[in-house]
Design a protein around this motif. Structure first.
Motif, PDB file in Angstrom:
ATOM      1  N   GLY B  48       0.809  -1.220   0.000  1.00 53.34           N
ATOM      2  CA  GLY B  48       0.000   0.000   0.000  1.00 53.34           C
ATOM      3  C   GLY B  48       0.838   1.264   0.000  1.00 53.34           C
ATOM      4  N   ARG B  49       2.051   1.173   0.529  1.00 53.42           N
ATOM      5  CA  ARG B  49       2.900   2.364   0.611  1.00 53.42           C
ATOM      6  C   ARG B  49       3.765   2.559  -0.632  1.00 53.42           C
ATOM      7  NH1 ARG B  49       4.077   1.064   6.811  1.00 53.42           N
ATOM      8  NH2 ARG B  49       2.434   2.334   7.719  1.00 53.42           N
ATOM      9  N   VAL B  50       4.077   1.442  -1.289  1.00 50.74           N
ATOM     10  CA  VAL B  50       5.017   1.568  -2.411  1.00 50.74           C
ATOM     11  C   VAL B  50       4.401   1.214  -3.761  1.00 50.74           C
ATOM     12  CG1 VAL B  50       7.032   1.171  -0.954  1.00 50.74           C
ATOM     13  CG2 VAL B  50       5.907  -0.774  -2.079  1.00 50.74           C
ATOM     14  N   ALA B  51       3.313   0.446  -3.762  1.00 49.51           N
ATOM     15  CA  ALA B  51       2.755  -0.010  -5.029  1.00 49.51           C
ATOM     16  C   ALA B  51       1.335   0.518  -5.200  1.00 49.51           C
ATOM     17  CB  ALA B  51       2.758  -1.531  -5.070  1.00 49.51           C
ATOM     18  N   PRO B  52       0.839   0.550  -6.445  1.00 48.23           N
ATOM     19  CA  PRO B  52      -0.521   1.059  -6.660  1.00 48.23           C
ATOM     20  C   PRO B  52      -1.597   0.154  -6.066  1.00 48.23           C
ATOM     21  CG  PRO B  52       0.417   0.219  -8.704  1.00 48.23           C
ATOM     22  CD  PRO B  52       1.518   0.241  -7.703  1.00 48.23           C
ATOM     23  N   ILE B  53      -1.339  -1.151  -5.982  1.00 49.56           N
ATOM     24  CA  ILE B  53      -2.375  -2.015  -5.412  1.00 49.56           C
ATOM     25  C   ILE B  53      -1.870  -2.736  -4.167  1.00 49.56           C
ATOM     26  CG2 ILE B  53      -3.676  -2.453  -7.543  1.00 49.56           C
ATOM     27  CD1 ILE B  53      -2.111  -5.263  -7.454  1.00 49.56           C
ATOM     28  N   SER B  54      -2.787  -3.029  -3.296  1.00 54.50           N
ATOM     29  CA  SER B  54      -2.455  -3.833  -2.133  1.00 54.50           C
ATOM     30  C   SER B  54      -3.699  -4.614  -1.750  1.00 54.50           C
ATOM     31  CB  SER B  54      -2.005  -2.948  -0.977  1.00 54.50           C
ATOM     32  OG  SER B  54      -3.103  -2.184  -0.529  1.00 54.50           O
ATOM     33  N   LEU B  55      -3.497  -5.683  -0.969  1.00 60.95           N
ATOM     34  CA  LEU B  55      -4.630  -6.490  -0.529  1.00 60.95           C
ATOM     35  C   LEU B  55      -5.020  -6.076   0.875  1.00 60.95           C
ATOM     36  CD1 LEU B  55      -3.705 -10.091  -1.707  1.00 60.95           C
ATOM     37  CD2 LEU B  55      -5.042  -8.347  -2.879  1.00 60.95           C
ATOM     38  N   GLU B  56      -6.322  -5.997   1.087  1.00 59.37           N
ATOM     39  CA  GLU B  56      -6.778  -5.732   2.442  1.00 59.37           C
ATOM     40  C   GLU B  56      -7.539  -6.945   2.932  1.00 59.37           C
ATOM     41  OE1 GLU B  56      -8.346  -2.025   3.891  1.00 59.37           O
ATOM     42  OE2 GLU B  56      -7.666  -1.096   2.035  1.00 59.37           O
ATOM     43  N   THR B  57      -7.562  -7.097   4.227  1.00 58.40           N
ATOM     44  CA  THR B  57      -8.320  -8.220   4.755  1.00 58.40           C
ATOM     45  C   THR B  57      -9.806  -7.975   4.524  1.00 58.40           C
ATOM     46  OG1 THR B  57      -8.894  -9.453   6.721  1.00 58.40           O
ATOM     47  CG2 THR B  57      -8.209  -7.179   7.062  1.00 58.40           C
ATOM     48  N   THR B  58     -10.487  -9.021   4.103  1.00 55.91           N
ATOM     49  CA  THR B  58     -11.924  -8.933   3.849  1.00 55.91           C
ATOM     50  C   THR B  58     -12.634  -9.848   4.834  1.00 55.91           C
ATOM     51  OG1 THR B  58     -11.883 -10.794   2.329  1.00 55.91           O
ATOM     52  CG2 THR B  58     -11.492  -8.623   1.383  1.00 55.91           C
ATOM     53  N   PRO B  59     -13.941  -9.665   5.006  1.00 59.55           N
ATOM     54  CA  PRO B  59     -14.668 -10.583   5.894  1.00 59.55           C
ATOM     55  C   PRO B  59     -14.484 -12.033   5.461  1.00 59.55           C
ATOM     56  CG  PRO B  59     -16.041  -8.711   5.340  1.00 59.55           C
ATOM     57  CD  PRO B  59     -14.793  -8.580   4.517  1.00 59.55           C
ATOM     58  N   PHE B  60     -14.399 -12.257   4.151  1.00 58.96           N
ATOM     59  CA  PHE B  60     -14.232 -13.630   3.668  1.00 58.96           C
ATOM     60  C   PHE B  60     -12.899 -14.210   4.121  1.00 58.96           C
ATOM     61  CE2 PHE B  60     -12.823 -16.847   0.675  1.00 58.96           C
ATOM     62  CZ  PHE B  60     -13.938 -17.664   0.608  1.00 58.96           C
ATOM     63  N   VAL B  61     -11.840 -13.421   3.981  1.00 61.73           N
ATOM     64  CA  VAL B  61     -10.514 -13.894   4.391  1.00 61.73           C
ATOM     65  C   VAL B  61     -10.477 -14.123   5.896  1.00 61.73           C
ATOM     66  CG1 VAL B  61      -8.080 -13.258   4.566  1.00 61.73           C
ATOM     67  CG2 VAL B  61      -9.305 -12.877   2.433  1.00 61.73           C
ATOM     68  N   GLU B  62     -11.117 -13.204   6.635  1.00 67.81           N
ATOM     69  CA  GLU B  62     -11.138 -13.361   8.092  1.00 67.81           C
ATOM     70  C   GLU B  62     -11.858 -14.632   8.513  1.00 67.81           C
ATOM     71  OE1 GLU B  62     -12.565  -9.807  10.071  1.00 67.81           O
ATOM     72  OE2 GLU B  62     -10.891  -8.704   9.184  1.00 67.81           O
ATOM     73  N   LEU B  63     -13.004 -14.882   7.857  1.00 65.82           N
ATOM     74  CA  LEU B  63     -13.751 -16.098   8.165  1.00 65.82           C
ATOM     75  C   LEU B  63     -12.949 -17.340   7.756  1.00 65.82           C
ATOM     76  CD1 LEU B  63     -17.557 -15.879   7.411  1.00 65.82           C
ATOM     77  CD2 LEU B  63     -16.411 -16.664   9.472  1.00 65.82           C
ATOM     78  N   GLY B  64     -12.304 -17.227   6.604  1.00 62.74           N
ATOM     79  CA  GLY B  64     -11.476 -18.338   6.131  1.00 62.74           C
ATOM     80  C   GLY B  64     -10.368 -18.647   7.120  1.00 62.74           C
ATOM     81  N   ALA B  65      -9.758 -17.590   7.663  1.00 65.05           N
ATOM     82  CA  ALA B  65      -8.689 -17.767   8.653  1.00 65.05           C
ATOM     83  C   ALA B  65      -9.241 -18.464   9.892  1.00 65.05           C
ATOM     84  CB  ALA B  65      -8.097 -16.411   9.019  1.00 65.05           C
ATOM     85  N   GLU B  66     -10.448 -18.049  10.279  1.00 62.32           N
ATOM     86  CA  GLU B  66     -11.117 -18.642  11.444  1.00 62.32           C
ATOM     87  C   GLU B  66     -11.355 -20.145  11.210  1.00 62.32           C
ATOM     88  OE1 GLU B  66     -12.558 -16.034  13.830  1.00 62.32           O
ATOM     89  OE2 GLU B  66     -12.044 -17.785  15.024  1.00 62.32           O
ATOM     90  N   VAL B  67     -11.830 -20.470  10.010  1.00 59.74           N
ATOM     91  CA  VAL B  67     -12.056 -21.880   9.659  1.00 59.74           C
ATOM     92  C   VAL B  67     -10.722 -22.634   9.669  1.00 59.74           C
ATOM     93  CG1 VAL B  67     -12.869 -23.459   7.857  1.00 59.74           C
ATOM     94  CG2 VAL B  67     -14.120 -21.359   8.309  1.00 59.74           C
ATOM     95  N   GLY B  68      -9.662 -21.947   9.242  1.00 56.27           N
ATOM     96  CA  GLY B  68      -8.328 -22.551   9.280  1.00 56.27           C
ATOM     97  C   GLY B  68      -7.958 -22.967  10.695  1.00 56.27           C
ATOM     98  N   ILE B  69      -8.187 -22.072  11.651  1.00 54.50           N
ATOM     99  CA  ILE B  69      -7.898 -22.388  13.061  1.00 54.50           C
ATOM    100  C   ILE B  69      -8.730 -23.586  13.510  1.00 54.50           C
ATOM    101  CG2 ILE B  69      -8.074 -21.542  15.433  1.00 54.50           C
ATOM    102  CD1 ILE B  69      -7.588 -18.735  14.422  1.00 54.50           C
ATOM    103  N   VAL B  70     -10.022 -23.547  13.161  1.00 57.83           N
ATOM    104  CA  VAL B  70     -10.931 -24.625  13.573  1.00 57.83           C
ATOM    105  C   VAL B  70     -10.439 -25.968  13.019  1.00 57.83           C
ATOM    106  CG1 VAL B  70     -13.257 -25.536  13.216  1.00 57.83           C
ATOM    107  CG2 VAL B  70     -12.953 -23.152  13.898  1.00 57.83           C
ATOM    108  N   LEU B  71     -10.047 -25.977  11.750  1.00 57.24           N
ATOM    109  CA  LEU B  71      -9.631 -27.247  11.147  1.00 57.24           C
ATOM    110  C   LEU B  71      -8.283 -27.729  11.692  1.00 57.24           C
ATOM    111  CD1 LEU B  71     -10.819 -26.859   7.449  1.00 57.24           C
ATOM    112  CD2 LEU B  71     -11.851 -28.161   9.301  1.00 57.24           C
ATOM    113  N   LEU B  72      -7.377 -26.779  11.972  1.00 56.03           N
ATOM    114  CA  LEU B  72      -6.091 -27.169  12.569  1.00 56.03           C
ATOM    115  C   LEU B  72      -6.328 -27.878  13.898  1.00 56.03           C
ATOM    116  CD1 LEU B  72      -3.841 -24.046  11.871  1.00 56.03           C
ATOM    117  CD2 LEU B  72      -3.369 -26.379  11.134  1.00 56.03           C
ATOM    118  N   LEU B  73      -7.233 -27.320  14.691  1.00 55.17           N
ATOM    119  CA  LEU B  73      -7.510 -27.918  16.003  1.00 55.17           C
ATOM    120  C   LEU B  73      -8.354 -29.178  15.881  1.00 55.17           C
ATOM    121  CD1 LEU B  73      -6.711 -26.963  18.906  1.00 55.17           C
ATOM    122  CD2 LEU B  73      -6.200 -25.361  17.108  1.00 55.17           C
TER     123      LEU B  73
END
Lengths: 165, 399
Positions: B48-73
């Motif tokens: 975001g500071r050096v390039a024209p595009i950057s990725l931001e966390t989205t609700p989908f990614v956050e939920l996906g991360a949450e599911v990742g934790i659930v599946l790891l456990l």
């Protein structure tokens, strides 16, 4: 022979088998079904991987090692099963067999079991429908026909006398 | 439908983890630090500071991360077998107790000296205590150590850690959810313990039900039913302020008693890996490297303190299992890697921001844990790869 079995939590199970000269064979069965076979030159040494195989391949290898697969008798039975209960089976006559030198009539084949000797293979030659006076020679292959139980009886009868091929 | 760039952004996420995963495999490193770094490079703080595009966390990614934790456990629970633990309890509990006392103790001390409060000390202690089952198990297999005697103390200690971290997450979640006063903490602890006891009953008596629920020849149905089982229960746990991760762990334990466990593991493994990758990427995505710079001193201090403590507890575990100096050294080297569970604790700390934990403190602990994992995952994997010369040096000296 001792087999040591160890649980590998999260991975699977490990089996250690003492083989010759203090060497050990280590088999790891992964939860995924994968098998790995390692060899340790001595119990102190690091294990060296010999090969790994999938679940299915390991079972094939295992049954070959066990002798359950490709055992001549089994193959013969399977290959020569005729419709119904009839089996075609063949045996090689060794030089020290009691059958060697006797005619079919003299030998105990007909009395001891009810199989019929339908042919004798002698080198390149095939003797079909041998009679009671046909002499059995060392190296002959006797082709016999009968029901499964009759052939089994014949097999026990000649077990000490001829070698199965 | 989603915003016009959302699909492209998600695509970039997968492309990035795919790319860096290949890179990690090429140089024999764990993928986890690479996924984190990929997220960090593409996030608004860097790209975001050096390039024209950057990725931001989205609700989908956050939920996906949450599911990742659930599946790891969930997987931790699936592979956790109480009977096996009990069968080898003398050695596992001795090795596990030493591991916990030394590493958690040092973490607690370090956290308390730095932050002068119980909760941050407790979080730091958990973060530095727990080794990475995922990375260590994989390295054991890759290096062929799995066939050697050092596998037993390493995996045994990890089992003890798995059990302790489940308890730890319950306590930590309750402490974060409870108010600033003791009564609040006690109340949320009560809810947590009640939920856990409920789950224990479910685990104990529910096996036939799970057995029947998962009884299907269809692979599709099996995966869907398993997710339909674990995700709602984990979600309920989260709603009640109990760790969703622990709820998933208990579901895994219950399912591990059924006959479906090996099929389920085979089918769910790629699903877990996809969501775990999203989790690690998300970790990087919300980490400002500048913040990492601010806690650099703390990270360095922790690395210098807790690498030797893990080495010591690992060495002792090897001795408890009757191994010689060389192999005990190898156990020591094998235990140093920290990874996914430290990050789960980091995520937990972040989720408590603004409540019991001030936002600044939560972010500091989070940044510390991420930086610490980046160092320890690479260091641990490297120590395992170069174990032989180290063992030689140690055994020449001491054996």
């Amino acid at each position: 022979m001792t087999v040591y079995e160890t649980d590998l939590p999260g991975v699977g199970r490990k089996f250690e088998i003492d083989v010759d000269n203090g060497a050990q064979l280590v088999i790891v069965i992964h939860n995924t079904g994968k098998r790995e076979v390692y060899r340790k030159p001595n119990p102190e040494a690091d294990a060296e991987k010999v090969f790994e195989a999938s679940n299915q391949l390991s079972q094939t290898i295992g049954s070959i090692l066990e002798g359950a697969k490709f055992q001549p008798v089994e193959v013969d039975h399977e290959g020569t099963m005729l419709p119904g209960d009839t089996v075609l089976e063949w045996y090689t006559v060794t030089p020290d067999s009691e059958l060697a030198g006797c005619s079919l009539g003299e030998s105990a084949i007909r009395e001891g079991s009810d199989v019929l000797v339908v042919a004798i293979q002698r080198g390149e030659e095939i003797i079909t429908s041998p009679g009671p006076d046909t002499t059995v020679e060392p190296g002959d292959v006797l082709v016999v026909i009968g029901t499964q139980s009759q052939v089994l009886d014949f097999e026990t009868l000649v077990a000490d006398e001829v070698t199965e091929e | 439908m989603a915003g016009e760039t959302a699909l492209l952004e998600l695509g970039l996420l997968f492309a990035a983890v795919g790319l860096v995963g290949a890179l990690a495999a090429r140089i024999d490193q764990s993928v986890i630090p690479f996924y984190i770094l990929a997220g960090m490079v593409l996030n608004p703080f860097v790209a975001g500071r050096v390039a024209p595009i950057s990725l931001e966390t989205t609700p989908f990614v956050e939920l996906g991360a949450e599911v990742g934790i659930v599946l790891l456990l969930l997987f931790l629970g699936l592979e956790f077998n109480l009977d096996r633990l009990l069968a080898d309890r003398a050695r596992i509990s001795a090795a596990g107790a030493i591991d916990f006392a030394i590493n958690f103790g040092v973490g607690l001390l370090l956290g308390y000296v730095l932050f002068r409060a119980v909760l941050p000390a407790f979080l730091i202690a958990g973060a530095v205590y727990i080794s990475s089952s995922a990375i260590i198990s994989k390295s054991l297999i890759d290096l062929g150590w799995i066939a050697n005697d050092e596998a037993s103390p390493i995996l045994g200690t990890l089992v003890a850690e798995d059990l302790l971290i489940a308890l730890y997450l319950v306590v930590a979640s309750a402490m974060l959810a409870g108010g600033s006063d003791l009564a609040g903490t006690v109340q949320s602890m009560g809810v947590a313990v009640g939920f856990m006891l409920g789950l224990l009953v479910v685990v104990h008596y529910g096996t036939p039900v799970f057995e029947a629920l998962l009884e299907t020849n269809s692979r599709e149905f099996l995966v869907l039913r398993a997710l339909g089982l674990v995700v709602p229960i984990a979600g309920l746990g989260l709603l009640l302020g109990v760790s969703e991760a622990v709820a998933a762990f208990f579901v895994g334990m219950a399912v591990s008693a059924t006959g479906h466990v090996s099929r389920l593991e085979t089918l769910l493994e790629p699903v877990r890996d996809v969501f775990a990758a999203i989790f690690f990427f998300w970790i990087g995505l919300v980490t400002d490297p500048l913040l990492l710079g601010e806690v650099l001193g703390l990270i360095v201090l922790a690395v210098f303190l807790t690498t030797p403590t893990k080495l010591a507890s690992g060495y002792l575990a090897g001795r408890i299992y009757g191994l010689n100096v060389r192999r005990s050294t190898r156990v020591a080297l094998g235990m140093t890697t920290r990874g996914e569970f430290t990050l789960i604790i980091a995520a937990l700390a972040l989720s408590g921001a603004g409540g019991v934990l001030s936002t600044g403190l939560a972010e500091t602990i989070y940044a510390f844990a991420v930086g610490y994992v980046l160092v320890m995952s690479v260091l641990g994997t490297t120590l395992m790869q170069y174990a032989t010369p180290i063992e030689n040096a140690v055994s020449r000296r001491f054996a």
